[in-house]
Design a protein around this motif. Structure first.
Motif, short mmCIF file in Angstrom:
data_model
loop_
_atom_site.label_atom_id
_atom_site.label_comp_id
_atom_site.label_asym_id
_atom_site.label_seq_id
_atom_site.Cartn_x
_atom_site.Cartn_y
_atom_site.Cartn_z
N VAL A 1 36.69 51.43 54.10
CA VAL A 1 36.76 52.82 54.57
C VAL A 1 35.52 53.53 54.03
CG1 VAL A 1 37.99 55.00 54.43
CG2 VAL A 1 39.27 52.86 54.66
N THR B 1 37.23 52.70 59.17
CA THR B 1 37.16 54.08 59.66
C THR B 1 36.22 54.87 58.75
OG1 THR B 1 38.48 56.01 60.29
CG2 THR B 1 39.11 54.87 58.27
N MET C 1 44.45 56.58 54.71
CA MET C 1 43.60 55.78 55.61
C MET C 1 43.55 54.33 55.15
SD MET C 1 40.28 58.13 56.47
CE MET C 1 40.32 59.38 57.75
#
Length: 436
Positions: free
Chosen positions: A13, A44, A70
């Protein structure tokens, strides 16, 4: 490494923060390219806006919770920040997220470690990594502490953390000694080239500007080239023939990047010294990059840091194939070449680059004609050996009438070798003024 930390993963991430201060801003597109160059799989990107970093977690408690969610959603086991983190911020984030956290400097160091091929390159990268790690040692080995209390256990000793620091200092000292030896060897080579009056050219520029592609096109070398950041790490030297100049040495150097870690600049001092001692810097610029002016500023900053800001520069505006532009030479008010627009990938404009290099390096070229007697065969052979003869004809008596063009220093050296005076053969307009 000498300490325990969460193991690094491959699914990452990414975290990018927009700051109001222009000096603290980073390019998210370049960040993505760095991560891909390192081989990580991007899950992401978390973005945030702040006036200043949070002292504890850099992004604040709210964004920290969002980052944790996330990671759980994507099964990520690595977090990479597009910014520099302090040792305490990195440690706090790893404790909160229970995963490995990398900052921008650590990411660049990882890419360098992957790219290093030569012994010198590996030493330089290891030095930068150890200098970076020396501020980030954590107490991960408390079960091995020697300073335990209790009857019979009190007394002098050192914790595992102190042992790690001592080992690091010893290894850093050993690498410095090896790199000092490499630096001396490079200095000897440069002094030898200076004694032989051989000009040197160093390719510099922002990473992925096309330096290695241009280097291969000019020298027919086989340096690794790819559309990646830091595709080239180890320096390469090749011989190149330039009209009116003769042989020159061309060096392909490591690419620069925005906010290049200072420890990397220090570690690569021996390599970057090639640029500081060059006769001419060829600054390769990606003409198609919308941030090219900012990239030029970053390169100029590093050149100043290594003491190469006073070396003459010729700019090469590369990748004109992406702009549908024609090759050309830009000149200053005195007609001196300042920039060459070309495409190294398809070799368009290379002839203009050779022309510009000739004009920038051939600062004292003499062009004259002379008629030689039959007994001056050694002089004629020497001029042919220097590739200085542009035209040769013979008169009615069979004497060679030749037109020569070469560097004055080469002609003077040839005359000295033959035991003759250069002024004997030069027209009055080309003779150097006598020293009074």
């Amino acid at each position: 490494m000498f300490f325990e930390r969460p193991k690094a993963g491959e699914t990452a991430v990414l975290v990018h923060v927009d700051f109001q201060d222009e000096q603290d801003r980073e390019d998210p597109g370049e960040f993505l390219e760095l991560v891909r160059s390192a081989g990580a799989e991007v899950a992401t990107l978390l973005t945030a806006s702040r006036n200043r970093p949070d002292s504890r977690s850099f992004i604040g408690s709210g964004k920290l919770g969002e980052l944790r969610s996330m990671m759980a959603a994507h099964g990520a086991d690595l977090v990479i920040f597009n910014h520099g983190l302090s040792p305490s911020q990195q440690r706090n984030l790893e404790q909160e997220l229970a995963c490995r956290v990398l900052d921008r400097t650590g990411l660049i160091l990882d890419i360098f470690a992957q790219r290093a091929r030569t012994h010198e390159g590996k030493l330089q990268v290891e030095l930068a990594q150890l200098e970076y790690a020396s501020t980030r040692l954590v107490r991960g080995w408390t079960h091995l502490e020697r300073q335990a209390g209790g009857i019979g256990l009190r007394g002098p000793g050192e914790t595992q953390l102190e042992t790690d620091r001592r080992l690091l200092r010893g290894r850093i000292k050993a690498i410095h000694k090896r790199l000092d030896k490499v630096r001396k060897q490079r200095e000897q080579s440069r002094r030898a080239r200076a004694r032989a009056e051989i000009s040197s050219i160093s390719l510099v520029g922002y990473t992925n500007a096309g330096k290695s592609t241009l280097f291969n096109a000019l020298t027919e070398a086989r340096v690794y080239q790819a559309d990646k950041l830091f595709a080239t790490l180890d320096p390469t030297l090749r011989r190149l023939e330039i009209d009116d100049v003769g042989p020159v040495v061309m060096a392909d150097t490591v690419g620069f990047i925005r906010h290049l870690p200072h420890k990397l600049v220090e570690a690569f001092q021996a390599t970057l010294q090639e640029a500081a001692d060059a006769s001419l810097l060829v600054h390769v610029i990606d003409a198609s990059d919308p941030d090219r002016d900012l990239n030029v500023e970053q390169v100029d900053g590093v050149l100043k840091e290594i003491g190469a800001d006073d070396v003459p520069v010729l700019k090469v505006m590369n990748k004109i194939d992406r702009l549908d532009s024609a090759p050309r030479i830009e000149r200053d008010g005195d007609g001196v070449p300042e920039a060459v627009w070309l495409s190294a990938r398809d070799s368009r404009g290379l002839d203009l680059l050779y022309q510009a290099l000739t004009e920038r390096l051939a600062d004292d070229v003499i062009d004259f004609s002379l008629t030689l007697a039959p007994e001056q065969g050694r002089l004629r052979a020497g001029l042919h050996e220097l590739n200085a003869v542009r035209d040769e004809q013979f008169d009615d008596q069979g004497r060679p009438m030749i037109n020569v063009r070469l560097q004055r220093r080469d002609f003077n050296q040839l005359m000295a070798r033959l035991g003759e005076r250069a002024e004997t053969y030069l027209p009055e307009a080309l003779q150097e003024p006598a020293d009074w």
